[in-house]
Design a protein around this motif. Structure first.
Motif, PDB file in Angstrom:
ATOM      1  N   VAL A 415      -0.511   5.644 -12.469  1.00 22.22           N
ATOM      2  CA  VAL A 415      -1.161   5.377 -11.184  1.00 22.22           C
ATOM      3  C   VAL A 415      -2.259   6.412 -11.005  1.00 22.22           C
ATOM      4  N   TYR A 416      -3.452   5.951 -10.702  1.00 24.15           N
ATOM      5  CA  TYR A 416      -4.573   6.866 -10.542  1.00 24.15           C
ATOM      6  C   TYR A 416      -4.939   6.961  -9.072  1.00 24.15           C
ATOM      7  N   PRO A 417      -4.974   8.191  -8.523  1.00 19.91           N
ATOM      8  CA  PRO A 417      -5.121   8.392  -7.079  1.00 19.91           C
ATOM      9  C   PRO A 417      -6.333   7.686  -6.476  1.00 19.91           C
ATOM     10  N   ARG A 418      -7.481   7.722  -7.165  1.00 17.04           N
ATOM     11  CA  ARG A 418      -8.699   7.169  -6.594  1.00 17.04           C
ATOM     12  C   ARG A 418      -8.540   5.688  -6.235  1.00 17.04           C
ATOM     13  N   GLU A 419      -7.831   4.952  -7.096  1.00 22.53           N
ATOM     14  CA  GLU A 419      -7.636   3.522  -6.852  1.00 22.53           C
ATOM     15  C   GLU A 419      -6.855   3.280  -5.561  1.00 22.53           C
ATOM     16  N   VAL A 420      -5.807   4.089  -5.334  1.00 22.79           N
ATOM     17  CA  VAL A 420      -4.988   3.945  -4.136  1.00 22.79           C
ATOM     18  C   VAL A 420      -5.783   4.406  -2.910  1.00 22.79           C
ATOM     19  N   GLU A 421      -6.529   5.485  -3.074  1.00 23.88           N
ATOM     20  CA  GLU A 421      -7.348   5.991  -1.971  1.00 23.88           C
ATOM     21  C   GLU A 421      -8.378   4.953  -1.532  1.00 23.88           C
ATOM     22  N   ASP A 422      -9.015   4.301  -2.507  1.00 27.05           N
ATOM     23  CA  ASP A 422     -10.016   3.285  -2.183  1.00 27.05           C
ATOM     24  C   ASP A 422      -9.405   2.136  -1.377  1.00 27.05           C
ATOM     25  N   ALA A 423      -8.168   1.759  -1.749  1.00 25.91           N
ATOM     26  CA  ALA A 423      -7.491   0.688  -1.010  1.00 25.91           C
ATOM     27  C   ALA A 423      -7.148   1.137   0.411  1.00 25.91           C
ATOM     28  N   LEU A 424      -6.675   2.364   0.565  1.00 28.03           N
ATOM     29  CA  LEU A 424      -6.331   2.885   1.892  1.00 28.03           C
ATOM     30  C   LEU A 424      -7.556   2.983   2.795  1.00 28.03           C
ATOM     31  N   LEU A 425      -8.685   3.393   2.220  1.00 23.15           N
ATOM     32  CA  LEU A 425      -9.889   3.617   3.019  1.00 23.15           C
ATOM     33  C   LEU A 425     -10.519   2.332   3.542  1.00 23.15           C
ATOM     34  N   THR A 426     -10.048   1.180   3.077  1.00 23.39           N
ATOM     35  CA  THR A 426     -10.556  -0.079   3.630  1.00 23.39           C
ATOM     36  C   THR A 426      -9.843  -0.445   4.933  1.00 23.39           C
ATOM     37  N   HIS A 427      -8.824   0.324   5.308  1.00 24.17           N
ATOM     38  CA  HIS A 427      -8.119   0.048   6.564  1.00 24.17           C
ATOM     39  C   HIS A 427      -8.829   0.783   7.710  1.00 24.17           C
ATOM     40  N   PRO A 428      -9.056   0.113   8.813  1.00 17.94           N
ATOM     41  CA  PRO A 428      -9.823   0.735   9.912  1.00 17.94           C
ATOM     42  C   PRO A 428      -9.154   1.954  10.541  1.00 17.94           C
ATOM     43  N   ALA A 429      -7.847   2.109  10.345  1.00 20.90           N
ATOM     44  CA  ALA A 429      -7.145   3.241  10.951  1.00 20.90           C
ATOM     45  C   ALA A 429      -7.207   4.499  10.092  1.00 20.90           C
ATOM     46  N   VAL A 430      -7.867   4.421   8.921  1.00 18.05           N
ATOM     47  CA  VAL A 430      -7.906   5.549   7.992  1.00 18.05           C
ATOM     48  C   VAL A 430      -9.296   6.166   7.962  1.00 18.05           C
ATOM     49  N   ARG A 431      -9.356   7.456   8.296  1.00 23.18           N
ATOM     50  CA  ARG A 431     -10.634   8.164   8.211  1.00 23.18           C
ATOM     51  C   ARG A 431     -10.785   8.844   6.857  1.00 23.18           C
ATOM     52  N   GLU A 432      -9.746   9.514   6.416  1.00 23.81           N
ATOM     53  CA  GLU A 432      -9.735  10.138   5.105  1.00 23.81           C
ATOM     54  C   GLU A 432      -8.396   9.854   4.440  1.00 23.81           C
ATOM     55  N   ALA A 433      -8.412   9.799   3.103  1.00 26.66           N
ATOM     56  CA  ALA A 433      -7.173   9.573   2.352  1.00 26.66           C
ATOM     57  C   ALA A 433      -7.205  10.403   1.088  1.00 26.66           C
ATOM     58  N   ALA A 434      -6.090  11.040   0.788  1.00 27.98           N
ATOM     59  CA  ALA A 434      -5.925  11.793  -0.451  1.00 27.98           C
ATOM     60  C   ALA A 434      -4.561  11.439  -1.032  1.00 27.98           C
ATOM     61  N   VAL A 435      -4.550  11.107  -2.323  1.00 33.16           N
ATOM     62  CA  VAL A 435      -3.314  10.664  -2.967  1.00 33.16           C
ATOM     63  C   VAL A 435      -2.989  11.582  -4.138  1.00 33.16           C
ATOM     64  N   VAL A 436      -1.747  12.040  -4.195  1.00 35.82           N
ATOM     65  CA  VAL A 436      -1.260  12.882  -5.286  1.00 35.82           C
ATOM     66  C   VAL A 436       0.156  12.445  -5.631  1.00 35.82           C
ATOM     67  N   GLY A 437       0.669  12.972  -6.747  1.00 40.95           N
ATOM     68  CA  GLY A 437       2.058  12.753  -7.102  1.00 40.95           C
ATOM     69  C   GLY A 437       2.907  13.915  -6.638  1.00 40.95           C
ATOM     70  N   THR A 438       4.060  13.614  -6.059  1.00 41.63           N
ATOM     71  CA  THR A 438       5.001  14.665  -5.662  1.00 41.63           C
ATOM     72  C   THR A 438       6.346  14.406  -6.345  1.00 41.63           C
ATOM     73  N   PRO A 439       7.112  15.457  -6.639  1.00 38.07           N
ATOM     74  CA  PRO A 439       8.377  15.276  -7.361  1.00 38.07           C
ATOM     75  C   PRO A 439       9.315  14.322  -6.637  1.00 38.07           C
ATOM     76  N   ASP A 440       9.985  13.471  -7.424  1.00 38.86           N
ATOM     77  CA  ASP A 440      10.901  12.501  -6.835  1.00 38.86           C
ATOM     78  C   ASP A 440      12.078  12.316  -7.790  1.00 38.86           C
ATOM     79  N   PRO A 441      13.317  12.332  -7.295  1.00 35.55           N
ATOM     80  CA  PRO A 441      14.481  12.244  -8.182  1.00 35.55           C
ATOM     81  C   PRO A 441      14.614  10.908  -8.895  1.00 35.55           C
ATOM     82  N   ARG A 442      14.022   9.840  -8.335  1.00 36.42           N
ATOM     83  CA  ARG A 442      14.144   8.524  -8.960  1.00 36.42           C
ATOM     84  C   ARG A 442      12.901   8.143  -9.751  1.00 36.42           C
ATOM     85  N   TRP A 443      11.739   8.320  -9.143  1.00 35.87           N
ATOM     86  CA  TRP A 443      10.481   7.858  -9.748  1.00 35.87           C
ATOM     87  C   TRP A 443       9.808   8.930 -10.578  1.00 35.87           C
ATOM     88  N   VAL A 444      10.401  10.111 -10.668  1.00 34.19           N
ATOM     89  CA  VAL A 444       9.843  11.291 -11.342  1.00 34.19           C
ATOM     90  C   VAL A 444       8.684  11.839 -10.514  1.00 34.19           C
TER      91      VAL A 444
END
Length: 510
Positions: A415-444
């Protein structure tokens, strides 16, 4: 000169004709039947425009026909372009447009998606394997009338036979190109380093045969082993299938292993025939692998590290090394792979120091399709620059330290952050978006979005649900944020760029 992939397919069919080659549900095909059907399908593909060196899209899920269709494309010298069924119609349209596919073969269960794509791409011929969008014969109907002999095609070692899409470092699509020679190189790499297959081997596949799972088919085929295909992955049916088919080998991503160890029947499944649990594609959480080894035995587990650009294994962690600090390693180098660690000036680092992993070997792809700049950045003087940073210890074990890109590996998928950020930024309620990976016991790694709401918007659970649905409607579901955090601002560098490293550290601290 080494044999081509086509030659290895022909060789396996000749040597193991009467043995069972492929099983799907209660149906099975012998080596001779797969060979004959793939010959017929190759000729049928030629009838609809799938000829030597033409690009043909494959919109198919796992089925009894998966192997015959792939082999047909190789025999015909076709450059096949697999389309992951989990992606959106917009992503499929972009892939077919970018690669200028004039023909798409689709499975019966994906007829609706094929119809949607056909409406968007009127210049592309959509040919169903067993169903049709109109009155044209299906590919199987054409194959039934075609000669059963191997089509005469003058394939060359550098003919591209697979254009495999993955995402680029900024979320843009990129497609690595495998040739007749390089795909045969993968077969040798697997047999030499990971799975020395025999006539007695039975490999169970639940993951899509499009990606890593599919590269095990040819090694098994060449040695007379059996390929058992499931339509998809679900823990309990998968565990039951191990015993039912007497599986000797399975290939999983860490998230699948996590789901298996959480399944109650994991402790009672008969795994007496199971010799190799092969896993890779993303980092393995230590508690998961330790629990799996406790229950199934350390001697069964093999880890590989590789990339789409040079599969399957750059390094392998063997069962005897699944202990202590070495559980954090990728393993030792594959016998047919060369590796260097370089600093940011392109110089080899001193022993024990971190550097970018740069590799070469016979399984390397022939660059990216229609992306000369990206190809020039990644493929330099015969070496592939992985953008991963690693360290070699005194015993030759490779440890990954970081990524030079910001890619997130969640559940074995990139999953590449820019792709998800671009999708989020098309929503009118989003001014800025930043996407990163965080540790998760199931999804790594969990896809985590930090959102600065637009004026008037309230960052609450209702907006979280709305944003998740908004992203899912645009891109594949596995790319959606698993966590959404609302903030007044996102961290920036001195020149105003998003500071992902700082953001990851801040989220980890919290």
């Amino acid at each position: 000169m080494s044999p081509t992939t086509r030659e290895l397919i022909v060789r396996g069919a000749r040597q193991h004709a009467d043995r069972i080659a492929v099983v799907f549900g209660d149906r099975q095909l012998t080596f001779a039947q797969v060979d004959e059907l793939s010959n017929r399908l190759a000729r049928a593909l030629a009838e609809v425009g799938g000829t030597h060196r033409r690009r043909v899209g494959l919109l198919v899920n796992n089925s009894l026909l998966s192997v015959p269709v792939d082999f047909a494309c190789v025999k015909a010298g076709i450059n096949r372009v697999p389309l992951n069924a989990r992606l959106s119609a917009a992503e499929h349209t972009a892939m077919l447009t970018d690669t200028a596919c004039e023909v798409v073969v689709f499975g019966a269960d994906l007829t609706d998606r094929a119809r949607e794509l056909a409406a968007a791409l009127p210049g592309v011929a959509f040919v169903g394997l067993e169903t049709s969008l109109g009155t044209e014969p299906t590919l199987m109907e054409r194959a039934a009338k075609a000669p059963a002999t191997l089509p005469e095609v003058a394939v060359e070692p550098d003919d591209v036979i697979l254009t495999l899409f993955t995402s680029g470092t900024t979320g843009t699509l990129k497609a690595a190109q495998h040739t007749q020679a390089s795909y045969a190189g993968i077969c040798r790499n697997v047999l030499l380093n990971l799975l020395p297959a025999t006539r007695e081997d039975v490999m169970l596949h639940a993951a899509s045969l499009i990606h890593a799972s599919g590269v095990f088919v040819l090694p098994l085929w060449l040695r007379g082993g059996r390929t058992v295909i499931l339509p998809g992955f679900s823990p309990d049916p998968f565990l039951r299938a191990i015993a039912a088919h007497g599986a000797t080998a399975i290939n999983l991503v860490p998230t699948m292993i996590q789901m298996l160890v959480e399944e109650p029947s994991f402790t009672t499944t008969d795994v007496s025939t199971l010799q190799r649990v092969i896993y890779g594609a993303s980092p393995m959480p230590r508690p998961v692998i330790e629990r799996a080894m406790d229950l199934w035995g350390r001697e069964r587990f093999w880890q590989y590290y590789g990339q789409t650009e040079i599969p399957l294994c750059i390094a392998v962690l063997r069962p005897e090394d699944h202990a202590g600090d070495r559980l954090a390693a990728c393993g030792q180098l594959a016998a047919d792979i060369e590796l260097r660690l370089l600093d940011d000036q392109g110089r080899e680092v001193a022993d024990g120091e971190a550097g970018e992993i740069v590799v070469r070997g016979p399984s390397a792809t022939a660059g990216y399709f229609n992306a000369p700049e990206l190809t020039a950045q990644t493929y330099r003087d015969g070496w592939i620059h992985t953008r991963d940073v690693g360290v070699l210890d005194e015993h030759g074990f490779l440890f990954l330290k970081d990524r030079t890109s910001d890619m997130i590996i969640s559940g074995g998928y990139n999953v590449y952050p820019r792709e998800v950020e671009d999708a989020l930024l098309t929503h009118p309620a989003v001014r800025e978006a930043a996407v990163v990976g965080t540790p998760d016991p199931r999804w790594v790694e969990a896809v985590t979005a930090v959102i600065v709401p637009a004026g008037g918007a309230t960052g609450d659970d209702a907006l979280r649900a709305e944003l998740t649905a908004h992203v899912t409607a645009q891109i594949a579901s596995y790319k959606k944020p698993r966590r959404i955090v609302f903030r007044d601002a996102v961290p920036k560098t001195a020149v105003g760029k998003l500071d992902r490293k700082r953001l990851r550290a801040d989220l980890a601290d919290r």
